[in-house]
Motif scaffolding. Sequence first.
Motif, PDB file in Angstrom:
ATOM      1  N   GLU A  34     -12.194   3.586  -9.670  1.00 22.19           N
ATOM      2  CA  GLU A  34     -11.704   2.676  -9.095  1.00 22.19           C
ATOM      3  C   GLU A  34     -10.481   1.789  -8.660  1.00 22.19           C
ATOM      4  O   GLU A  34     -10.105   1.376  -7.612  1.00 22.19           O
ATOM      5  N   GLU A  35      -9.526   2.543  -9.546  1.00 18.64           N
ATOM      6  CA  GLU A  35      -8.178   2.035  -8.941  1.00 18.64           C
ATOM      7  C   GLU A  35      -7.949   2.517  -8.132  1.00 18.64           C
ATOM      8  O   GLU A  35      -7.299   2.224  -7.279  1.00 18.64           O
ATOM      9  N   VAL A  36      -8.345   3.709  -7.453  1.00 16.89           N
ATOM     10  CA  VAL A  36      -8.283   4.212  -5.819  1.00 16.89           C
ATOM     11  C   VAL A  36      -8.376   3.459  -4.468  1.00 16.89           C
ATOM     12  O   VAL A  36      -7.717   3.856  -3.539  1.00 16.89           O
ATOM     13  N   GLY A  37     -10.360   3.100  -5.426  1.00 14.26           N
ATOM     14  CA  GLY A  37     -10.994   2.597  -4.009  1.00 14.26           C
ATOM     15  C   GLY A  37      -9.614   1.566  -3.728  1.00 14.26           C
ATOM     16  O   GLY A  37      -9.655   1.051  -3.115  1.00 14.26           O
ATOM     17  N   LYS A  38      -9.563   0.762  -5.133  1.00 10.57           N
ATOM     18  CA  LYS A  38      -9.014  -0.060  -4.849  1.00 10.57           C
ATOM     19  C   LYS A  38      -7.387  -0.198  -3.965  1.00 10.57           C
ATOM     20  O   LYS A  38      -7.283  -0.790  -3.719  1.00 10.57           O
ATOM     21  N   LEU A  39      -6.530   1.094  -4.351  1.00 19.28           N
ATOM     22  CA  LEU A  39      -5.225   1.261  -3.730  1.00 19.28           C
ATOM     23  C   LEU A  39      -4.753   1.245  -2.521  1.00 19.28           C
ATOM     24  O   LEU A  39      -4.594   1.045  -1.305  1.00 19.28           O
ATOM     25  N   SER A  40      -6.276   1.680  -2.208  1.00 17.03           N
ATOM     26  CA  SER A  40      -7.000   2.669  -0.867  1.00 17.03           C
ATOM     27  C   SER A  40      -7.339   1.654  -0.238  1.00 17.03           C
ATOM     28  O   SER A  40      -6.520   1.274   1.254  1.00 17.03           O
ATOM     29  N   LYS A  41      -7.658   0.231  -0.074  1.00 17.44           N
ATOM     30  CA  LYS A  41      -8.104  -1.001   0.181  1.00 17.44           C
ATOM     31  C   LYS A  41      -6.427  -1.844   0.435  1.00 17.44           C
ATOM     32  O   LYS A  41      -6.505  -2.149   1.713  1.00 17.44           O
ATOM     33  N   VAL A  42      -5.816  -1.414  -0.693  1.00 20.36           N
ATOM     34  CA  VAL A  42      -4.606  -2.061  -0.575  1.00 20.36           C
ATOM     35  C   VAL A  42      -3.702  -1.468   0.232  1.00 20.36           C
ATOM     36  O   VAL A  42      -3.272  -2.695   1.717  1.00 20.36           O
ATOM     37  N   ARG A  43      -3.868  -0.039   0.394  1.00 20.96           N
ATOM     38  CA  ARG A  43      -3.334   0.461   1.575  1.00 20.96           C
ATOM     39  C   ARG A  43      -3.634   0.475   3.027  1.00 20.96           C
ATOM     40  O   ARG A  43      -2.941  -0.304   4.096  1.00 20.96           O
ATOM     41  N   ASP A  44      -5.196   0.407   3.091  1.00 21.10           N
ATOM     42  CA  ASP A  44      -5.531  -0.276   4.774  1.00 21.10           C
ATOM     43  C   ASP A  44      -4.904  -1.624   4.987  1.00 21.10           C
ATOM     44  O   ASP A  44      -4.941  -1.877   6.550  1.00 21.10           O
ATOM     45  N   GLN A  45      -5.206  -2.334   4.293  1.00 24.68           N
ATOM     46  CA  GLN A  45      -4.724  -3.711   4.103  1.00 24.68           C
ATOM     47  C   GLN A  45      -3.086  -3.890   5.285  1.00 24.68           C
ATOM     48  O   GLN A  45      -3.217  -4.812   6.213  1.00 24.68           O
ATOM     49  N   VAL A  46      -2.196  -3.264   4.293  1.00 23.10           N
ATOM     50  CA  VAL A  46      -0.961  -2.679   4.366  1.00 23.10           C
ATOM     51  C   VAL A  46      -1.055  -2.967   5.943  1.00 23.10           C
ATOM     52  O   VAL A  46      -0.339  -3.003   7.001  1.00 23.10           O
ATOM     53  N   GLY A  47      -1.912  -1.635   6.200  1.00 23.01           N
ATOM     54  CA  GLY A  47      -1.800  -0.781   7.791  1.00 23.01           C
ATOM     55  C   GLY A  47      -2.179  -1.862   8.113  1.00 23.01           C
ATOM     56  O   GLY A  47      -1.124  -1.846   9.914  1.00 23.01           O
ATOM     57  N   LEU A  48      -3.232  -2.632   8.588  1.00 23.78           N
ATOM     58  CA  LEU A  48      -3.662  -3.067   9.625  1.00 23.78           C
ATOM     59  C   LEU A  48      -3.191  -4.385   9.384  1.00 23.78           C
ATOM     60  O   LEU A  48      -2.511  -4.737  10.398  1.00 23.78           O
ATOM     61  N   GLU A  49      -1.941  -5.121   8.719  1.00 29.72           N
ATOM     62  CA  GLU A  49      -0.895  -6.121   8.637  1.00 29.72           C
ATOM     63  C   GLU A  49       0.125  -5.877   9.227  1.00 29.72           C
ATOM     64  O   GLU A  49       0.673  -6.305  10.086  1.00 29.72           O
ATOM     65  N   LEU A  50       0.638  -4.509   8.758  1.00 26.47           N
ATOM     66  CA  LEU A  50       1.845  -3.470   9.563  1.00 26.47           C
ATOM     67  C   LEU A  50       1.661  -3.341  10.875  1.00 26.47           C
ATOM     68  O   LEU A  50       2.118  -3.468  12.183  1.00 26.47           O
TER      69      LEU A  50
END
Length: 323
Positions: A34-50
Amino acid sequence: MSESRDVHEIADKPYNLLQEQLSKAKEEIKLKDEEVGKLSKVRDQVGLELQDLTASLFEEAHRMVREANERRVSVEKQLKEALSKIDVLDAEITALKRLVLASAPDVPKSESLPILSIRTSGITSFLRGHKRSGSHTGAIEKRRDVSPPPDPSDNATLNNFIETDPLLYEEFSKWVQNPVLESGGSDFLLRIHREDIIPCLTYRNIEMAKAVQKSVEENSLMMEVVVGNESQECECALTMICQSCTYRMKLGESCCWHYISKLARDRIAAVCDFFTYVRYVHLGLVKQDEMTMFLEILKLRKQMCLAKLGVLIKNDNSSAHLS
């Protein structure tokens, strides 16, 4: 029986312990997933924002470069127009000084003013307020080269020199007492509009001819030489005939340039010369007597007539003796 049960229970304890450890491990793995999933979502969101930020930065950079180029072009254009305006004003001042000098009775005829140095910018314009064609100075010089009229105080000599239409002179004399600029304000200007200005500014393109006449009367016409590769064979905006268009004009506040032939330009310039002299009289800058001003008006009317007939389009020397 009791011993076998105890043995069985003892054997089950490690198994139960392993089961508990396995369950705990599964829970921990589940939590980790679950934590990895959340981190993956955060990573994807940060990637999109970047990615959006990068795109917006590139867009902003392109916009800044584009605006800088537009400002540079605008500044260069303003500089070019300013230099052209300075050139025309220099010529205007020189012509005005010569006109005032020629009309001053106490100045010797042999005295002359030095011609101001004018930068060669390739542009002549009719500028708002004091817009004059670059040909004005040359036109003034050519008119000064002609033998001057006789002394207006010597009526006998003047009568032998020229016989004027008494009706025309009477209309001019009435106008010069109150020199209005509106054509409907006097019979003098109304006649010249009807007999000279309107025919001189009559072209196949009727609507644009009317706009040109209005712009000339309002002193808001800009006209410049087309230099370099811009000169082209195209349809003249006024005559609507395909020919070499070495000039272009802009009417009033319009930002659109219209290419015109030299014939069209000469006719417009002749009318502008007339209006400039009339404005000088209106402003009180011409100190000549009535007859001398009337003779100057006749020369300007003759210039409009010659320009209308196309006499001035070959070269300046060919028409000097006619003016």
